[in-house]
Scaffold this motif. Structure first.
Motif, PDB file in Angstrom:
ATOM      1  N   GLU A  41       0.773  -1.187  -0.039  1.00 31.29           N
ATOM      2  CA  GLU A  41       0.088  -0.030   0.121  1.00 31.29           C
ATOM      3  C   GLU A  41       0.783   1.384   0.020  1.00 31.29           C
ATOM      4  O   GLU A  41       0.465   2.297  -0.366  1.00 31.29           O
ATOM      5  CB  GLU A  41      -0.880  -0.074   1.225  1.00 31.29           C
ATOM      6  CG  GLU A  41      -2.186   1.219   1.204  1.00 31.29           C
ATOM      7  CD  GLU A  41      -2.819   1.098  -0.224  1.00 31.29           C
ATOM      8  OE1 GLU A  41      -3.585   2.006  -0.580  1.00 31.29           O
ATOM      9  OE2 GLU A  41      -3.048  -0.348  -0.451  1.00 31.29           O
ATOM     10  N   GLU A  42       2.087   1.284   0.385  1.00 34.63           N
ATOM     11  CA  GLU A  42       3.016   2.247   0.424  1.00 34.63           C
ATOM     12  C   GLU A  42       3.296   2.968  -0.976  1.00 34.63           C
ATOM     13  O   GLU A  42       3.395   4.015  -1.358  1.00 34.63           O
ATOM     14  CB  GLU A  42       4.453   2.005   0.958  1.00 34.63           C
ATOM     15  CG  GLU A  42       4.232   1.743   2.253  1.00 34.63           C
ATOM     16  CD  GLU A  42       5.578   1.661   3.117  1.00 34.63           C
ATOM     17  OE1 GLU A  42       6.752   1.559   2.500  1.00 34.63           O
ATOM     18  OE2 GLU A  42       5.695   1.324   4.116  1.00 34.63           O
ATOM     19  N   LEU A 146       3.785  -7.549   8.445  1.00 33.14           N
ATOM     20  CA  LEU A 146       3.041  -8.409   9.096  1.00 33.14           C
ATOM     21  C   LEU A 146       2.574  -7.748  10.332  1.00 33.14           C
ATOM     22  O   LEU A 146       1.227  -8.274  10.810  1.00 33.14           O
ATOM     23  CB  LEU A 146       3.987  -9.556   9.463  1.00 33.14           C
ATOM     24  CG  LEU A 146       4.532 -10.436   8.313  1.00 33.14           C
ATOM     25  CD1 LEU A 146       5.299 -11.464   8.921  1.00 33.14           C
ATOM     26  CD2 LEU A 146       3.453 -10.957   7.277  1.00 33.14           C
ATOM     27  N   ARG A 147       2.819  -6.788  10.988  1.00 36.99           N
ATOM     28  CA  ARG A 147       2.362  -6.183  12.065  1.00 36.99           C
ATOM     29  C   ARG A 147       0.997  -5.334  11.597  1.00 36.99           C
ATOM     30  O   ARG A 147       0.307  -5.238  12.521  1.00 36.99           O
ATOM     31  CB  ARG A 147       3.325  -5.123  12.669  1.00 36.99           C
ATOM     32  CG  ARG A 147       4.360  -5.955  13.502  1.00 36.99           C
ATOM     33  CD  ARG A 147       5.398  -4.902  14.341  1.00 36.99           C
ATOM     34  NE  ARG A 147       6.453  -5.326  15.068  1.00 36.99           N
ATOM     35  CZ  ARG A 147       7.630  -4.835  14.589  1.00 36.99           C
ATOM     36  NH1 ARG A 147       7.749  -4.001  13.629  1.00 36.99           N
ATOM     37  NH2 ARG A 147       8.599  -5.355  15.306  1.00 36.99           N
ATOM     38  N   LEU A 148       0.715  -5.202  10.370  1.00 33.30           N
ATOM     39  CA  LEU A 148      -0.321  -4.623  10.147  1.00 33.30           C
ATOM     40  C   LEU A 148      -1.532  -5.620  10.413  1.00 33.30           C
ATOM     41  O   LEU A 148      -2.769  -5.181  10.895  1.00 33.30           O
ATOM     42  CB  LEU A 148      -0.458  -4.321   8.661  1.00 33.30           C
ATOM     43  CG  LEU A 148       0.568  -3.224   8.237  1.00 33.30           C
ATOM     44  CD1 LEU A 148       0.618  -3.004   6.796  1.00 33.30           C
ATOM     45  CD2 LEU A 148       0.174  -1.781   8.843  1.00 33.30           C
ATOM     46  N   LEU A 150      -1.398  -7.676  12.529  1.00 36.85           N
ATOM     47  CA  LEU A 150      -1.241  -7.952  14.007  1.00 36.85           C
ATOM     48  C   LEU A 150      -2.214  -6.832  14.780  1.00 36.85           C
ATOM     49  O   LEU A 150      -3.244  -7.140  15.632  1.00 36.85           O
ATOM     50  CB  LEU A 150      -0.082  -7.957  14.671  1.00 36.85           C
ATOM     51  CG  LEU A 150       0.239  -8.291  16.186  1.00 36.85           C
ATOM     52  CD1 LEU A 150      -0.175  -9.709  16.339  1.00 36.85           C
ATOM     53  CD2 LEU A 150       1.503  -7.856  16.578  1.00 36.85           C
ATOM     54  N   ALA A 151      -2.129  -5.544  14.096  1.00 36.51           N
ATOM     55  CA  ALA A 151      -2.837  -4.428  14.708  1.00 36.51           C
ATOM     56  C   ALA A 151      -4.227  -4.714  14.327  1.00 36.51           C
ATOM     57  O   ALA A 151      -5.169  -4.271  15.113  1.00 36.51           O
ATOM     58  CB  ALA A 151      -2.462  -3.497  14.064  1.00 36.51           C
ATOM     59  N   ALA A 152      -4.556  -5.261  13.290  1.00 37.37           N
ATOM     60  CA  ALA A 152      -6.028  -5.581  12.780  1.00 37.37           C
ATOM     61  C   ALA A 152      -6.740  -6.584  13.732  1.00 37.37           C
ATOM     62  O   ALA A 152      -7.997  -6.412  13.851  1.00 37.37           O
ATOM     63  CB  ALA A 152      -6.257  -5.829  11.561  1.00 37.37           C
ATOM     64  N   GLU A 153      -6.026  -7.381  14.181  1.00 35.85           N
ATOM     65  CA  GLU A 153      -6.701  -8.322  14.941  1.00 35.85           C
ATOM     66  C   GLU A 153      -6.665  -8.203  16.446  1.00 35.85           C
ATOM     67  O   GLU A 153      -7.390  -8.651  17.343  1.00 35.85           O
ATOM     68  CB  GLU A 153      -5.782  -9.608  14.844  1.00 35.85           C
ATOM     69  CG  GLU A 153      -5.841 -10.222  13.454  1.00 35.85           C
ATOM     70  CD  GLU A 153      -7.348 -10.790  13.093  1.00 35.85           C
ATOM     71  OE1 GLU A 153      -8.043 -11.087  13.812  1.00 35.85           O
ATOM     72  OE2 GLU A 153      -7.608 -10.736  12.034  1.00 35.85           O
ATOM     73  N   MET A 154      -5.904  -6.954  16.861  1.00 36.06           N
ATOM     74  CA  MET A 154      -5.861  -6.965  18.230  1.00 36.06           C
ATOM     75  C   MET A 154      -7.242  -6.427  18.969  1.00 36.06           C
ATOM     76  O   MET A 154      -7.472  -6.844  20.229  1.00 36.06           O
ATOM     77  CB  MET A 154      -4.893  -5.661  18.431  1.00 36.06           C
ATOM     78  CG  MET A 154      -3.551  -5.871  18.436  1.00 36.06           C
ATOM     79  SD  MET A 154      -2.373  -4.656  18.906  1.00 36.06           S
ATOM     80  CE  MET A 154      -2.465  -4.377  20.496  1.00 36.06           C
ATOM     81  N   ALA A 155      -8.035  -5.679  18.275  1.00 43.45           N
ATOM     82  CA  ALA A 155      -9.325  -5.262  18.834  1.00 43.45           C
ATOM     83  C   ALA A 155     -10.312  -6.410  19.272  1.00 43.45           C
ATOM     84  O   ALA A 155     -10.808  -6.311  20.174  1.00 43.45           O
ATOM     85  CB  ALA A 155      -9.825  -4.376  17.837  1.00 43.45           C
ATOM     86  N   GLY A 156     -10.190  -7.650  18.363  1.00 40.13           N
ATOM     87  CA  GLY A 156     -10.912  -8.849  18.536  1.00 40.13           C
ATOM     88  C   GLY A 156     -10.164  -9.846  19.609  1.00 40.13           C
ATOM     89  O   GLY A 156     -10.815 -10.889  19.601  1.00 40.13           O
ATOM     90  N   GLY A 157      -9.029  -9.446  20.267  1.00 40.85           N
ATOM     91  CA  GLY A 157      -8.281 -10.214  21.175  1.00 40.85           C
ATOM     92  C   GLY A 157      -7.807 -11.489  20.608  1.00 40.85           C
ATOM     93  O   GLY A 157      -7.526 -12.320  21.053  1.00 40.85           O
ATOM     94  N   ALA A 179      -3.593  -6.967   5.312  1.00 43.31           N
ATOM     95  CA  ALA A 179      -4.127  -5.655   5.064  1.00 43.31           C
ATOM     96  C   ALA A 179      -4.733  -5.708   3.403  1.00 43.31           C
ATOM     97  O   ALA A 179      -4.489  -4.885   2.686  1.00 43.31           O
ATOM     98  CB  ALA A 179      -3.128  -4.577   5.230  1.00 43.31           C
ATOM     99  N   GLY A 180      -5.428  -6.956   3.091  1.00 43.87           N
ATOM    100  CA  GLY A 180      -5.784  -6.736   1.797  1.00 43.87           C
ATOM    101  C   GLY A 180      -4.723  -7.282   0.645  1.00 43.87           C
ATOM    102  O   GLY A 180      -5.303  -7.479  -0.232  1.00 43.87           O
ATOM    103  N   TYR A 181      -3.837  -7.698   0.853  1.00 46.57           N
ATOM    104  CA  TYR A 181      -2.767  -8.306  -0.064  1.00 46.57           C
ATOM    105  C   TYR A 181      -2.490  -9.599   0.553  1.00 46.57           C
ATOM    106  O   TYR A 181      -2.213 -10.005   1.760  1.00 46.57           O
ATOM    107  CB  TYR A 181      -1.319  -7.540   0.247  1.00 46.57           C
ATOM    108  CG  TYR A 181      -1.466  -6.065  -0.457  1.00 46.57           C
ATOM    109  CD1 TYR A 181      -1.090  -5.733  -1.622  1.00 46.57           C
ATOM    110  CD2 TYR A 181      -1.930  -4.828   0.411  1.00 46.57           C
ATOM    111  CE1 TYR A 181      -1.136  -4.565  -2.132  1.00 46.57           C
ATOM    112  CE2 TYR A 181      -2.128  -3.667   0.017  1.00 46.57           C
ATOM    113  CZ  TYR A 181      -1.655  -3.479  -1.538  1.00 46.57           C
ATOM    114  OH  TYR A 181      -1.758  -2.131  -1.871  1.00 46.57           O
ATOM    115  N   VAL A 182      -2.471 -10.613  -0.533  1.00 46.51           N
ATOM    116  CA  VAL A 182      -1.857 -12.007  -0.289  1.00 46.51           C
ATOM    117  C   VAL A 182      -0.561 -11.858  -0.612  1.00 46.51           C
ATOM    118  O   VAL A 182      -0.017 -11.481  -1.682  1.00 46.51           O
ATOM    119  CB  VAL A 182      -2.677 -12.782  -1.315  1.00 46.51           C
ATOM    120  CG1 VAL A 182      -2.132 -13.925  -1.177  1.00 46.51           C
ATOM    121  CG2 VAL A 182      -4.135 -12.782  -1.310  1.00 46.51           C
TER     122      VAL A 182
END
Length: 267
Positions: A41-42, A146-148, A150-157, A179-182
């Protein structure tokens, strides 16, 4: 008057195509420049800034070629199908096209973020490097990407152990979605093994970083990397330029001072 770039599809292996934009220089070419875009995405976030810089470079007499790597932008294949070797082949493809359009003149590889990891190789010819906010380690770039997830999943625990799981999937040769990329294992492994080390015959190196702090200096890791290039015989220039990290901002932003310093660096 701003001249529109020549937009075309460059034939690649196996019947594929790579989208390219060629910015013809005003007058006799002062240099030839191949731009290598950043990761995922950058690339999209930085398009506006790169387009403005290409126009400025062309107006100053530099021939600039942009190429969308395999699986990126409007080039053939999906992102998940691309490998690091594919992208290296695309660099060679871009260099050959630049040779065809402008046969002579100093050659620059201009790259942003992870694009610098791709650029820093021995291409069998003298090249100069223009690095924008380069990543010194492909392994670090992969971890940040990869942390993207991780961040997306944090809210759901559901983030516990996720990083290890993602790395395990890639190590087993399987793709992961971030983040939408395979992200395919071949591309991930190639990126992780890439380092920003000097290679090939020494030339000129312009290392430009951005910061919103007035008293900003190069990061320690950048200082160490620049020293390695200088010790390897490269004529180095390293600067911190005021401006936002446009490749990662929520809104599309630009850094005018970076364009000015870029024109000075390749002059």
């Amino acid at each position: 008057m701003t001249t529109r770039p020549d937009v075309f599809f460059l034939p690649a292996a196996n019947g594929e195509q790579r989208l390219c934009l060629f910015h013809a220089p005003a007058g006799a070419p002062r240099s030839r420049i191949l731009y290598l875009h950043p990761f995922a995405e950058e690339m999209n976030k930085s398009r506006r800034m790169v387009a403005l810089t290409c126009r400025a470079l062309a107006a100053a007499g530099h021939a600039v070629l942009q190429i969308d790597l395999r699986g990126c932008g409007d080039s053939s294949a999906d992102f998940g199908d691309a490998s690091w070797a594919d992208w290296q082949d695309d660099v060679r493809l871009g260099l050959a096209e630049l040779d065809r359009r402008v046969p002579a003149g100093p050659l620059w590889l201009w790259s942003l973020r992870a694009g610098a990891l791709l650029a820093a190789a021995d291409w069998g010819r003298p090249v100069n490097h223009l690095f924008w906010q380069p990543m010194a380690s492909g392994k670090l770039m992969l971890q940040q990407f990869l942390r993207l997830k991780l961040a997306a999943e944090m809210a759901g625990g559901a983030s516990k152990g996720l990083m290890e799981q993602l790395k395990g999937e890639l190590a087993a040769g399987r793709s992961v979605e971030v983040a939408g990329y395979v992200l395919g294992a071949s591309l991930a492994n190639g990126l992780a093994s890439a380092t920003l080390a000097p290679s090939g015959p020494p030339g000129r190196l312009a290392w430009l970083e951005l910061s919103n702090r007035e008293d900003a200096t190069l990061m320690p890791a950048s200082e160490q990397a620049v020293t390695k290039w200088r010790d390897a015989g490269w004529a180095t220039q390293a600067l911190v330029v005021p401006g936002p990290g446009f490749w990662a901002t929520t809104e599309i932003e630009i850094a005018p001072a970076l364009i000015e310093r870029t024109l000075e660096a390749v002059a």
